[in-house]
Design an enzyme around this catalytic site. Sequence first.
Site, PDB file in Angstrom:
ATOM      1  N   ASP A 275       9.525 -55.621 -22.865  1.00  0.00           N
ATOM      2  CA  ASP A 275       9.812 -56.229 -21.557  1.00  0.00           C
ATOM      3  C   ASP A 275      11.015 -57.165 -21.670  1.00  0.00           C
ATOM      4  O   ASP A 275      10.893 -58.393 -21.624  1.00  0.00           O
ATOM      5  CB  ASP A 275       8.570 -56.978 -21.058  1.00  0.00           C
ATOM      6  CG  ASP A 275       8.776 -57.580 -19.679  1.00  0.00           C
ATOM      7  OD1 ASP A 275       9.740 -57.185 -18.992  1.00  0.00           O
ATOM      8  OD2 ASP A 275       7.970 -58.455 -19.301  1.00  0.00           O
TER       9      ASP A 275
ATOM     10  N   GLU B  86       2.878   2.359 -22.965  1.00  0.00           N
ATOM     11  CA  GLU B  86       2.058   3.517 -22.601  1.00  0.00           C
ATOM     12  C   GLU B  86       2.166   3.800 -21.107  1.00  0.00           C
ATOM     13  O   GLU B  86       2.155   2.869 -20.289  1.00  0.00           O
ATOM     14  CB  GLU B  86       0.598   3.284 -22.980  1.00  0.00           C
ATOM     15  CG  GLU B  86      -0.264   4.517 -22.770  1.00  0.00           C
ATOM     16  CD  GLU B  86      -1.702   4.319 -23.223  1.00  0.00           C
ATOM     17  OE1 GLU B  86      -2.381   5.332 -23.445  1.00  0.00           O
ATOM     18  OE2 GLU B  86      -2.145   3.163 -23.340  1.00  0.00           O
TER      19      GLU B  86
ATOM     20  N   GLU C  93       0.745   9.697 -21.640  1.00  0.00           N
ATOM     21  CA  GLU C  93      -0.558  10.362 -21.572  1.00  0.00           C
ATOM     22  C   GLU C  93      -0.523  11.221 -20.311  1.00  0.00           C
ATOM     23  O   GLU C  93      -0.587  10.710 -19.191  1.00  0.00           O
ATOM     24  CB  GLU C  93      -1.696   9.345 -21.540  1.00  0.00           C
ATOM     25  CG  GLU C  93      -3.054   9.991 -21.740  1.00  0.00           C
ATOM     26  CD  GLU C  93      -4.167   8.971 -21.857  1.00  0.00           C
ATOM     27  OE1 GLU C  93      -5.089   9.026 -21.030  1.00  0.00           O
ATOM     28  OE2 GLU C  93      -4.120   8.121 -22.753  1.00  0.00           O
TER      29      GLU C  93
ATOM     30  N   ASP D 245       0.265   6.302 -18.412  1.00  0.00           N
ATOM     31  CA  ASP D 245      -0.782   7.282 -18.087  1.00  0.00           C
ATOM     32  C   ASP D 245      -0.434   7.951 -16.763  1.00  0.00           C
ATOM     33  O   ASP D 245      -0.431   7.294 -15.718  1.00  0.00           O
ATOM     34  CB  ASP D 245      -2.148   6.593 -17.962  1.00  0.00           C
ATOM     35  CG  ASP D 245      -2.702   6.178 -19.312  1.00  0.00           C
ATOM     36  OD1 ASP D 245      -1.961   6.263 -20.304  1.00  0.00           O
ATOM     37  OD2 ASP D 245      -3.873   5.761 -19.369  1.00  0.00           O
TER      38      ASP D 245
ATOM     39  N   HIS E 106      -5.135   3.945 -14.550  1.00  0.00           N
ATOM     40  CA  HIS E 106      -6.166   4.262 -15.535  1.00  0.00           C
ATOM     41  C   HIS E 106      -7.124   5.263 -14.892  1.00  0.00           C
ATOM     42  O   HIS E 106      -7.928   4.911 -14.036  1.00  0.00           O
ATOM     43  CB  HIS E 106      -6.901   2.980 -15.951  1.00  0.00           C
ATOM     44  CG  HIS E 106      -7.586   3.097 -17.269  1.00  0.00           C
ATOM     45  ND1 HIS E 106      -8.721   2.399 -17.588  1.00  0.00           N
ATOM     46  CD2 HIS E 106      -7.295   3.828 -18.369  1.00  0.00           C
ATOM     47  CE1 HIS E 106      -9.095   2.703 -18.825  1.00  0.00           C
ATOM     48  NE2 HIS E 106      -8.240   3.559 -19.312  1.00  0.00           N
TER      49      HIS E 106
ATOM     50  N   GLU F  10      -1.259 -50.581 -15.760  1.00  0.00           N
ATOM     51  CA  GLU F  10      -0.815 -49.236 -15.389  1.00  0.00           C
ATOM     52  C   GLU F  10      -0.383 -48.443 -16.620  1.00  0.00           C
ATOM     53  O   GLU F  10      -0.633 -47.242 -16.729  1.00  0.00           O
ATOM     54  CB  GLU F  10       0.347 -49.330 -14.390  1.00  0.00           C
ATOM     55  CG  GLU F  10      -0.089 -49.818 -13.011  1.00  0.00           C
ATOM     56  CD  GLU F  10       1.098 -50.087 -12.097  1.00  0.00           C
ATOM     57  OE1 GLU F  10       0.985 -49.785 -10.895  1.00  0.00           O
ATOM     58  OE2 GLU F  10       2.131 -50.596 -12.580  1.00  0.00           O
TER      59      GLU F  10
ATOM     60  N   HIS G  85      -0.818  -1.196 -25.213  1.00  0.00           N
ATOM     61  CA  HIS G  85      -1.790  -0.200 -24.746  1.00  0.00           C
ATOM     62  C   HIS G  85      -2.009  -0.374 -23.249  1.00  0.00           C
ATOM     63  O   HIS G  85      -2.061  -1.501 -22.740  1.00  0.00           O
ATOM     64  CB  HIS G  85      -3.119  -0.411 -25.487  1.00  0.00           C
ATOM     65  CG  HIS G  85      -4.238   0.476 -25.023  1.00  0.00           C
ATOM     66  ND1 HIS G  85      -4.198   1.839 -25.125  1.00  0.00           N
ATOM     67  CD2 HIS G  85      -5.435   0.176 -24.442  1.00  0.00           C
ATOM     68  CE1 HIS G  85      -5.320   2.351 -24.645  1.00  0.00           C
ATOM     69  NE2 HIS G  85      -6.081   1.373 -24.213  1.00  0.00           N
ATOM     70  N   ASN G  86      -2.116   0.739 -22.523  1.00  0.00           N
ATOM     71  CA  ASN G  86      -2.321   0.666 -21.063  1.00  0.00           C
ATOM     72  C   ASN G  86      -1.379  -0.369 -20.450  1.00  0.00           C
ATOM     73  O   ASN G  86      -1.796  -1.264 -19.699  1.00  0.00           O
ATOM     74  CB  ASN G  86      -3.779   0.307 -20.738  1.00  0.00           C
ATOM     75  CG  ASN G  86      -4.721   1.480 -20.972  1.00  0.00           C
ATOM     76  OD1 ASN G  86      -4.297   2.597 -21.240  1.00  0.00           O
ATOM     77  ND2 ASN G  86      -6.010   1.217 -20.886  1.00  0.00           N
TER      78      ASN G  86
END
Length: 764
Positions: free
Chosen positions: A183, A335, A384, A337, A350, A158, A305-306
């Site tokens: 062990d 930004e 914008e 818009d 957008h 295992e 941006h955006n």
Amino acid sequence: MESPHQTRVQDNDNLRIMTAGAVLKKVKSRMWKRQRHYKLLEDCKTVAYKSSWARSSYSTFSVCDVEAVREGHQSEVLLSMADELPEERCFTLVFRGRRGNLDLVAESAEEARAWIQGMRTLIANIENMDDSEKYDQWVSDWFMKADKNKDGKMNFKEVQTLLKMMNLDMNEEHAHFLFTMADKSHTGSLDGEEFVHFYKMLTERREVLDLFKEYSSDGQTLSQCDLEEFLREEQMEGESSQALALELIDRYEPSVIAKTHQCMSIDGFLMYLTSPAGSIFNPGCQSLYQDMSQPLSHYFISSSHNTYLLEDQLRGPSSVEAYIQALKRGCRCVEVDCWDGSNGEPVVYHGYTLTSKILFKDVISTIASYAFRVSSYPVILSIENHCSIEQQRVMAGHLREILGDTLLRTTVDGKIPSALPSPGELRGKILVKGKKIGGLEESLAGVEGDTGEVSDEDEAAEMEKEGSSAENTTSEKKKSKQSLCKELSDLVVYCKSVHFSSFEHSRGAAKPYEMSSFSESKARKLTKETGAEFVQHNTRQLTRVYPSGMRTDSSNYCPQDMWNVGCQIVALNFQTAGLEMDLNDGLFCQNDRCGYVLKPEILRDPNSGFDPEMPQSCPGYHPVTLSILVISGQQLPKTKKKEGSIGDPLVRVEIYGVSMDQAKLETAHVENNGFNPCWNETLNFTLHCPELALVRFVVEDHDKTSKNDFIGQYTLPFTCMQPGYRHVHLLSKDGTSIPPSSLYVHVKITELSSLTPMDLQHEK
């Protein structure tokens, strides 16, 4: 296997409620609400959940992946359903990286409070763990994942399977020998503690042990003098090495006896090397170490941006969550818009696309809530504006009412500026960037008038030329003049958008508060043709650069070219992971991640004459050599989920800066060891403009037949690099940490002027 924090469940009512489980309503929209059974597992690190109709199969997520818990109607979904969902029963789990948030509604306010406070306790526990605890927890998590029958024991077979899951192809004979040593109970299987012991023996850092013995006087410990010598000779700590040696022993040495004798064991040495003090990133650059009293034009500003988009630019969703994520990453210019919406309320989306719409007032409320949680330095709203006069007045009203005193409405001293104010002078302020009727002179003089016309040759028009508004018909195209209401115009103070004519015109006529925006293609053209003039322009004026309108998939351009000429507001699509955002994160990871980085002197001095295409012609020219010995990797994550597959990792070091410095070198790949590979390869670079260079470490899984798989990366400014033996703590594609994955390297930096003629010949 018991978690280090498991005992806290018995002492915490909230955690007891969470482990008992609860039916919570998962909400995605008004139409999508589903009952799920959630419960905290006994490890206090995992939350399991299943549908009400599922009989036994639970899915899980890790508490480590949860960044924060928002209470009440703070998410977009819950806010939109405030009329039907009681606020005291709602909460949101915010995940790291790009995974979406989880909006939940409890059956009672008490139950919601238990989950909110319980999750916050668990998150705090994880954040408060030291590096050693985190490492042990990481190993424990793997053990629990592999212990299918939950009996707390694993036999050798295992364990073999588990190690392959962990990306380690081991020597079976050696592993079995270590298994037998671990062990202690002689049962032929390992319990949790025995497995941790076995794992540590199996992954012993031989390369660190060799270095330790090289500087140890007795081969057992590093005395204070030994450690001082190491810090002075290898880590280049200089005169501070004596005080630093005592500080490191006190902070990282786990043995009380060793501390008493002012020496460091191998365990303490390894803890130091893997700690922030041993990181390749200089801890001194993590705090607010730069001068914040210079004009805004003297700083790089983290910019989005955006910002409203979560995905692509044609059909993707718009969301206030995108603003939250950007601001939490230290973004200081977002930004917005704006378009006419129904019911007299402006919307943000957008334009001329199928992206969804969000209310302008919701965007501004979100910005008001999150603007200064990460950084106290000014936020710029890049507006914008496509709205009618009526809805422009609504916009101005929302800005004034929602932002209150944080909105900058006049100059800092009430006078016409001869230069831009500093980030320090504008702390806690939100600035509006946009078109303005006339100049500050008229505004401060109180010139009357309700509306005015402004030139519309701005970035929106530029984007149309590049094709971003292809669905826009001829009749819909913007006119050369736009009507602007005085209320909105008056809110523009230091960031008046103006059309760029020429550098000559700018030198003679531009006011300090005027700024221009450039598409990436126009900016790149100017950097190549008139780089020195662009540099000089940017010592006085703010410049914004934005991605091409053709990038409808929200991809990014390389920002380095724009930074090379001193452009301050280099806007990227924050929602898109990749090289470009790695560079942005790398530049802004310094200076307390405040979103402002002071530009090098060559980009602030208008008389420097610096041209990024010819850095050697600048009076301050001082090239250096950068030598990186890539030694080894630790616990690299698997990229291939196929059972039994093992990684073949390689390391590539990339330099981004001026054209002469752009370079990429990589090591050979190591076969079948994505766990603790050793490369011991040296990669050499010459940097002609080190103050502008970013260094990016990339780890990939080599593939002979297809593109290499990404494993991890780390990017930092060259000026923030520490020399000597260092660890590079890798990040995921999303920029989130993936502990304990790291690279172990040695960094050597040499001033070219100090090299011998033979060294110079070798450099050539």
